[in-house]
Motif scaffolding. Structure first.
Motif, PDB file in Angstrom:
ATOM      1  N   ASP A   1      -1.557   4.085  -8.688  1.00 34.59           N
ATOM      2  CA  ASP A   1      -3.013   4.028  -8.536  1.00 34.59           C
ATOM      3  C   ASP A   1      -3.530   2.609  -8.799  1.00 34.59           C
ATOM      4  OD1 ASP A   1      -3.240   6.758  -7.934  1.00 34.59           O
ATOM      5  OD2 ASP A   1      -3.402   7.294 -10.054  1.00 34.59           O
ATOM      6  N   ALA A   2      -2.932   1.953  -9.786  1.00 32.09           N
ATOM      7  CA  ALA A   2      -3.328   0.573 -10.085  1.00 32.09           C
ATOM      8  C   ALA A   2      -2.978  -0.347  -8.912  1.00 32.09           C
ATOM      9  CB  ALA A   2      -2.641   0.091 -11.360  1.00 32.09           C
ATOM     10  N   ILE A   3      -1.824  -0.130  -8.304  1.00 32.74           N
ATOM     11  CA  ILE A   3      -1.415  -0.940  -7.155  1.00 32.74           C
ATOM     12  C   ILE A   3      -2.369  -0.713  -5.986  1.00 32.74           C
ATOM     13  CG2 ILE A   3       0.404  -1.244  -5.424  1.00 32.74           C
ATOM     14  CD1 ILE A   3       2.423  -0.643  -7.716  1.00 32.74           C
ATOM     15  N   THR A   4      -2.768   0.541  -5.777  1.00 31.47           N
ATOM     16  CA  THR A   4      -3.714   0.851  -4.706  1.00 31.47           C
ATOM     17  C   THR A   4      -5.049   0.168  -4.960  1.00 31.47           C
ATOM     18  OG1 THR A   4      -2.660   2.979  -4.290  1.00 31.47           O
ATOM     19  CG2 THR A   4      -4.926   2.728  -3.524  1.00 31.47           C
ATOM     20  N   SER A   5      -5.523   0.225  -6.199  1.00 33.71           N
ATOM     21  CA  SER A   5      -6.790  -0.434  -6.540  1.00 33.71           C
ATOM     22  C   SER A   5      -6.698  -1.941  -6.347  1.00 33.71           C
ATOM     23  CB  SER A   5      -7.181  -0.114  -7.988  1.00 33.71           C
ATOM     24  OG  SER A   5      -7.502   1.251  -8.119  1.00 33.71           O
ATOM     25  N   MET A   6      -5.568  -2.516  -6.749  1.00 31.27           N
ATOM     26  CA  MET A   6      -5.364  -3.957  -6.584  1.00 31.27           C
ATOM     27  C   MET A   6      -5.361  -4.316  -5.100  1.00 31.27           C
ATOM     28  SD  MET A   6      -4.425  -6.932  -8.176  1.00 31.27           S
ATOM     29  CE  MET A   6      -3.330  -6.672  -9.523  1.00 31.27           C
ATOM     30  N   SER A   7      -4.742  -3.491  -4.290  1.00 33.83           N
ATOM     31  CA  SER A   7      -4.708  -3.741  -2.842  1.00 33.83           C
ATOM     32  C   SER A   7      -6.112  -3.702  -2.256  1.00 33.83           C
ATOM     33  CB  SER A   7      -3.823  -2.711  -2.143  1.00 33.83           C
ATOM     34  OG  SER A   7      -2.496  -2.853  -2.545  1.00 33.83           O
ATOM     35  N   GLU A   8      -6.929  -2.775  -2.724  1.00 38.67           N
ATOM     36  CA  GLU A   8      -8.312  -2.701  -2.257  1.00 38.67           C
ATOM     37  C   GLU A   8      -9.078  -3.968  -2.639  1.00 38.67           C
ATOM     38  OE1 GLU A   8      -9.792   0.874  -4.049  1.00 38.67           O
ATOM     39  OE2 GLU A   8      -8.667   2.162  -2.684  1.00 38.67           O
ATOM     40  N   CYS A   9      -8.877  -4.422  -3.865  1.00 35.81           N
ATOM     41  CA  CYS A   9      -9.540  -5.653  -4.313  1.00 35.81           C
ATOM     42  C   CYS A   9      -9.071  -6.846  -3.482  1.00 35.81           C
ATOM     43  CB  CYS A   9      -9.258  -5.900  -5.794  1.00 35.81           C
ATOM     44  SG  CYS A   9     -10.081  -4.739  -6.912  1.00 35.81           S
ATOM     45  N   ASP A  10      -7.756  -6.957  -3.284  1.00 32.85           N
ATOM     46  CA  ASP A  10      -7.213  -8.069  -2.493  1.00 32.85           C
ATOM     47  C   ASP A  10      -7.744  -8.043  -1.068  1.00 32.85           C
ATOM     48  OD1 ASP A  10      -5.761  -9.163  -4.574  1.00 32.85           O
ATOM     49  OD2 ASP A  10      -3.918  -8.105  -4.047  1.00 32.85           O
ATOM     50  N   TYR A  11      -7.853  -6.847  -0.497  1.00 36.68           N
ATOM     51  CA  TYR A  11      -8.388  -6.716   0.860  1.00 36.68           C
ATOM     52  C   TYR A  11      -9.815  -7.240   0.934  1.00 36.68           C
ATOM     53  CZ  TYR A  11     -10.181  -4.593   5.119  1.00 36.68           C
ATOM     54  OH  TYR A  11     -10.780  -4.393   6.336  1.00 36.68           O
ATOM     55  N   GLN A  12     -10.643  -6.843  -0.021  1.00 36.78           N
ATOM     56  CA  GLN A  12     -12.034  -7.284  -0.036  1.00 36.78           C
ATOM     57  C   GLN A  12     -12.140  -8.802  -0.235  1.00 36.78           C
ATOM     58  OE1 GLN A  12     -14.730  -5.533   0.720  1.00 36.78           O
ATOM     59  NE2 GLN A  12     -13.394  -3.800   1.127  1.00 36.78           N
ATOM     60  N   ILE A  13     -11.278  -9.339  -1.083  1.00 37.69           N
ATOM     61  CA  ILE A  13     -11.282 -10.787  -1.342  1.00 37.69           C
ATOM     62  C   ILE A  13     -10.903 -11.545  -0.073  1.00 37.69           C
ATOM     63  CG2 ILE A  13     -10.095 -12.636  -2.589  1.00 37.69           C
ATOM     64  CD1 ILE A  13      -9.974 -10.621  -4.984  1.00 37.69           C
TER      65      ILE A  13
END
Length: 74
Positions: free
Chosen positions: A36-48
């Motif tokens: 779940d943390a990896i998924t959240s990080m991926s979402e953040c990276d995508y937005q960045i």
């Protein structure tokens, strides 16, 4: 010559992997799994990346994004 290249490669690979593994903080949150943390990080990276943020600001924005999702850097 070939032996020298093989030796250099054998020494360089672990060093590069160690550097990559230590560059990003791990984020934790009570309840969700590491996936779940990896998924959240991926979402953040995508937005960045979508906002075309300069490299110099990306780490700070990633930290803020993850904190906004309730995660803390470990």
């Amino acid at each position: 010559m070939r032996a020298i290249r093989s030796t250099c490669l054998a020494m360089a690979v672990p060093l590069m992997l160690a550097a990559c593994g230590s560059s990003a903080p791990r984020y934790t949150k009570q309840g969700p799994s590491e996936e779940d943390a990896i998924t959240s990080m991926s979402e953040c990276d995508y937005q960045i990346r979508l906002s075309k943020t300069p490299k110099s600001e990306q780490e700070e924005l990633r930290n803020l994004c993850m904190q906004g999702k309730g995660y803390r850097a470990k």
